[in-house]
Structures are given as structure tokens and as C-alpha cells.
Design an enzyme around this catalytic site. Structure first.
Site, PDB file in Angstrom:
ATOM      1  N   HIS A 165       7.057  11.084  -1.882  1.00  0.00           N
ATOM      2  CA  HIS A 165       6.277  11.557  -3.034  1.00  0.00           C
ATOM      3  C   HIS A 165       6.625  13.012  -3.359  1.00  0.00           C
ATOM      4  O   HIS A 165       6.769  13.389  -4.522  1.00  0.00           O
ATOM      5  CB  HIS A 165       4.775  11.481  -2.748  1.00  0.00           C
ATOM      6  CG  HIS A 165       4.230  10.101  -2.540  1.00  0.00           C
ATOM      7  ND1 HIS A 165       3.482   9.763  -1.447  1.00  0.00           N
ATOM      8  CD2 HIS A 165       4.324   8.975  -3.275  1.00  0.00           C
ATOM      9  CE1 HIS A 165       3.116   8.495  -1.522  1.00  0.00           C
ATOM     10  NE2 HIS A 165       3.630   7.982  -2.617  1.00  0.00           N
TER      11      HIS A 165
ATOM     12  N   LYS B   8      -6.016  -2.299  -3.198  1.00  0.00           N
ATOM     13  CA  LYS B   8      -5.749  -1.629  -1.915  1.00  0.00           C
ATOM     14  C   LYS B   8      -7.011  -1.052  -1.295  1.00  0.00           C
ATOM     15  O   LYS B   8      -7.872  -0.532  -1.990  1.00  0.00           O
ATOM     16  CB  LYS B   8      -4.766  -0.464  -2.132  1.00  0.00           C
ATOM     17  CG  LYS B   8      -3.348  -0.897  -2.374  1.00  0.00           C
ATOM     18  CD  LYS B   8      -2.448   0.339  -2.451  1.00  0.00           C
ATOM     19  CE  LYS B   8      -1.013  -0.042  -2.742  1.00  0.00           C
ATOM     20  NZ  LYS B   8      -0.173   1.129  -2.991  1.00  0.00           N
TER      21      LYS B   8
ATOM     22  N   ARG C  76      12.418   3.595  -5.464  1.00  0.00           N
ATOM     23  CA  ARG C  76      13.231   3.597  -4.246  1.00  0.00           C
ATOM     24  C   ARG C  76      14.242   2.465  -4.243  1.00  0.00           C
ATOM     25  O   ARG C  76      15.232   2.520  -3.534  1.00  0.00           O
ATOM     26  CB  ARG C  76      12.321   3.466  -3.018  1.00  0.00           C
ATOM     27  CG  ARG C  76      11.394   4.638  -2.805  1.00  0.00           C
ATOM     28  CD  ARG C  76      10.236   4.267  -1.913  1.00  0.00           C
ATOM     29  NE  ARG C  76       9.445   3.201  -2.522  1.00  0.00           N
ATOM     30  CZ  ARG C  76       8.424   2.617  -1.968  1.00  0.00           C
ATOM     31  NH1 ARG C  76       8.050   2.951  -0.773  1.00  0.00           N
ATOM     32  NH2 ARG C  76       7.754   1.673  -2.603  1.00  0.00           N
TER      33      ARG C  76
ATOM     34  N   SER D 297       3.753   4.594   2.017  1.00  0.00           N
ATOM     35  CA  SER D 297       2.488   5.012   2.639  1.00  0.00           C
ATOM     36  C   SER D 297       1.998   3.959   3.612  1.00  0.00           C
ATOM     37  O   SER D 297       1.411   4.291   4.641  1.00  0.00           O
ATOM     38  CB  SER D 297       1.437   5.280   1.563  1.00  0.00           C
ATOM     39  OG  SER D 297       1.829   6.389   0.791  1.00  0.00           O
TER      40      SER D 297
HETATM   41  N1  COA Z   1       8.587   7.720  -1.935  1.00  0.00           N
HETATM   42  C1  COA Z   1       7.800   7.167  -1.033  1.00  0.00           C
HETATM   43  N2  COA Z   1       6.914   6.213  -1.303  1.00  0.00           N
HETATM   44  C2  COA Z   1       6.847   5.813  -2.572  1.00  0.00           C
HETATM   45  C3  COA Z   1       7.657   6.338  -3.565  1.00  0.00           C
HETATM   46  C4  COA Z   1       8.570   7.350  -3.210  1.00  0.00           C
HETATM   47  N3  COA Z   1       9.379   7.928  -4.076  1.00  0.00           N
HETATM   48  N4  COA Z   1       7.368   5.711  -4.715  1.00  0.00           N
HETATM   49  C5  COA Z   1       6.426   4.823  -4.421  1.00  0.00           C
HETATM   50  N5  COA Z   1       6.108   4.873  -3.134  1.00  0.00           N
HETATM   51  C6  COA Z   1       5.181   4.009  -2.392  1.00  0.00           C
HETATM   52  C7  COA Z   1       3.836   4.569  -2.152  1.00  0.00           C
HETATM   53  O1  COA Z   1       3.815   5.282  -0.945  1.00  0.00           O
HETATM   54  C8  COA Z   1       3.009   3.309  -2.094  1.00  0.00           C
HETATM   55  O2  COA Z   1       3.179   2.718  -0.831  1.00  0.00           O
HETATM   56  P1  COA Z   1       2.155   1.650  -0.222  1.00  0.00           P
HETATM   57  O3  COA Z   1       2.033   0.536  -1.194  1.00  0.00           O
HETATM   58  O4  COA Z   1       2.830   1.278   1.006  1.00  0.00           O
HETATM   59  O5  COA Z   1       0.852   2.370  -0.020  1.00  0.00           O
HETATM   60  C9  COA Z   1       3.678   2.413  -3.114  1.00  0.00           C
HETATM   61  O6  COA Z   1       5.002   2.846  -3.168  1.00  0.00           O
HETATM   62  C10 COA Z   1       3.125   2.534  -4.493  1.00  0.00           C
HETATM   63  O7  COA Z   1       1.799   2.836  -4.438  1.00  0.00           O
HETATM   64  P2  COA Z   1       1.138   4.037  -5.214  1.00  0.00           P
HETATM   65  O8  COA Z   1       2.121   5.102  -5.550  1.00  0.00           O
HETATM   66  O9  COA Z   1      -0.059   4.436  -4.470  1.00  0.00           O
HETATM   67  O10 COA Z   1       0.782   3.400  -6.537  1.00  0.00           O
HETATM   68  P3  COA Z   1       0.132   2.012  -6.847  1.00  0.00           P
HETATM   69  O11 COA Z   1       1.202   1.117  -7.280  1.00  0.00           O
HETATM   70  O12 COA Z   1      -0.779   1.564  -5.772  1.00  0.00           O
HETATM   71  O13 COA Z   1      -0.728   2.418  -8.111  1.00  0.00           O
HETATM   72  C11 COA Z   1      -2.348   3.554  -9.385  1.00  0.00           C
HETATM   73  C12 COA Z   1      -1.811   3.279  -7.996  1.00  0.00           C
HETATM   74  C13 COA Z   1      -3.678   4.257  -9.242  1.00  0.00           C
HETATM   75  C14 COA Z   1      -1.368   4.437 -10.147  1.00  0.00           C
HETATM   76  C15 COA Z   1      -2.479   2.212 -10.152  1.00  0.00           C
HETATM   77  O14 COA Z   1      -3.178   1.274  -9.384  1.00  0.00           O
HETATM   78  C16 COA Z   1      -3.154   2.404 -11.465  1.00  0.00           C
HETATM   79  O15 COA Z   1      -2.534   2.825 -12.435  1.00  0.00           O
HETATM   80  N6  COA Z   1      -4.476   2.117 -11.520  1.00  0.00           N
HETATM   81  C17 COA Z   1      -5.285   2.313 -12.683  1.00  0.00           C
HETATM   82  C18 COA Z   1      -5.411   1.035 -13.522  1.00  0.00           C
HETATM   83  C19 COA Z   1      -4.258   1.004 -14.470  1.00  0.00           C
HETATM   84  O16 COA Z   1      -4.128   1.826 -15.350  1.00  0.00           O
HETATM   85  N7  COA Z   1      -3.370   0.016 -14.245  1.00  0.00           N
HETATM   86  C20 COA Z   1      -2.141  -0.066 -15.000  1.00  0.00           C
HETATM   87  C21 COA Z   1      -2.320  -0.846 -16.244  1.00  0.00           C
HETATM   88  S1  COA Z   1      -1.835  -2.475 -15.967  1.00  0.00           S
END
Ligand code: COA
Length: 152
Positions: A17, A41, A90, A128
Site C-alpha cells: 500500500h 470482510k 499486483r 493484508s
Molecule cells: N499491495 C499490497 N496489497 C494490496 C495492494 C498492493 N499494491 N493492492 C491491493 N492489495 C490487497 C489489500 O491488502 C487487500 O488484501 P486482503 O484482501 O488480503 O485484505 C486486497 O488487496 C484488497 O483489499 P482492500 O484494498 O482493502 O480493498 P477492498 O477490495 O476490500 O475494498 C473498499 C475496500 C472499502 C474500497 C470497498 O469495499 C468499497 O469501495 N466499499 C464501499 C462500497 C462501494 O463503493 N463499492 C463499490 C461499488 S460496487
């Protein structure tokens, strides 16, 4: 003034991140790290802890701030006048996951653009959930997270 949000759950923030935010600063004047709620989650660390770690990591970056939000990401963007959503990629599977979300966000709010930045090969295996698993099993999580993330 180009303002982006970098949304995620950051449970916890990883080196992956951090890399995306640092690279993002070459494109954007201001980045708001936005801690949102992924309804699918359950988190390991509470919101206050996740936010505190991120604040410490970026304490020397005045152009980076941390906020939390509930509800739709695009609504949060509008509320703070951010026109861009920054996300890290990634792998191809990340792209498969991200593309429909980006399309849905575009459908919901045409003026908001999702921008992807590729992670470095050395960091593209960190997630994560892997970090959480290492922490739960008392492993050396410090290889994957910024030094500010300390778990007792
Ligand atoms: N390096 C390391 N890890 C990365 C990464 C990077 N460059 N890019 C992504 N990741 C990982 C994260 O660590 C996370 O890992 P995990 O699943 O093992 O915990 C995963 O990839 C992505 O999760 P995260 O970044 O937390 O995002 P998410 O996909 O869970 O989305 C929100 C979180 C809050 C952004 C999303 O749920 C959201 O937008 N919610 C609001 C409702 C909405 O608007 N939805 C979209 C409309 S459909």
C-alpha cells in the site's frame, strides 16, 4: 489541484500500500487514504488502530491524509471533491477483481476516474490477509509492513 483517494480496509497497511501511495504522489497533488467498509470482510484491527498506523507512516507527507468513510466510495469522493480513485494492481487477478468495481463506480459517478498503479515485483505477493495470518500465527510480520505497524 489533482486530488485522489486511495480506498481500502488497510487491515493492516502493508509495504505494498505504501508503495502505491508514494508512486501516486507523482501523479496527484493530494492523496486521501480512505478507510472504508468492505461488507464482505471482518477486520482484525479496529479502525482507530488502522488509522493511527497510517497517520504515523505518512506523518512527514503533508500531501497525504487519512479519513474514514461509510457507504459508497464515489459518494465519499464527491463529499471531499476528489475526482480520482487510486488502486494498486499486483496481478492479472487483481485486475479481474478491480475492473467491475471501476466500471460500477463509473456508472454511479461518471466524473470520477479510477487510476491503477502497478506494484513492484518485489511487493506483489503481499496482501493484508497474508499479513494477518502471519500475525495471528506469531510469525515475523515486520517484513511485510512499514516499521510503524507494531503488534504486541
Ligand atoms: N499491495 C499490497 N496489497 C494490496 C495492494 C498492493 N499494491 N493492492 C491491493 N492489495 C490487497 C489489500 O491488502 C487487500 O488484501 P486482503 O484482501 O488480503 O485484505 C486486497 O488487496 C484488497 O483489499 P482492500 O484494498 O482493502 O480493498 P477492498 O477490495 O476490500 O475494498 C473498499 C475496500 C472499502 C474500497 C470497498 O469495499 C468499497 O469501495 N466499499 C464501499 C462500497 C462501494 O463503493 N463499492 C463499490 C461499488 S460496487
Amino acid at each position: 489541484m489533482k486530488k485522489a483517494i486511495f480506498p481500502g480496509t488497510f487491515d493492516p497497511i502493508t509495504l505494498g500500500h505504501v508503495e502505491i501511495v508514494i508512486k501516486g504522489l507523482e501523479l496527484f497533488d493530494e492523496i486521501v487514504i480512505a478507510i472504508g467498509v468492505n461488507a464482505q470482510k471482518k477486520h482484525l484491527f479496529d479502525l482507530i488502530q488502522r488509522k493511527e498506523w497510517i497517520q504515523k507512516v505518512f506523518q512527514n507527507y503533508p500531501e497525504v491524509s487519512v479519513m474514514e468513510y461509510n457507504g459508497l466510495t464515489v459518494e465519499f469522493c464527491k463529499s471531499i471533491n476528489a475526482r480520482f480513485i487510486l488502486r494498486g494492481l499486483r496481478s492479472g487477478s487483481d485486475f479481474e477483481y478491480e475492473q467491475p468495481i471501476a466500471f460500477a463506480n463509473k456508472e454511479l459517478e461518471n466524473d470520477i476516474e479510477t487510476v491503477f498503479i502497478l506494484s513492484s515485483p518485489s511487493l506483489n505477493n503481499i496482501s493484508s490477509s497474508i499479513v494477518r495470518d502471519v500475525i495471528i500465527n506469531k510469525g515475523n510480520y515486520k517484513k511485510f509492513v512499514p516499521k510503524e505497524v507494531i503488534v504486541d
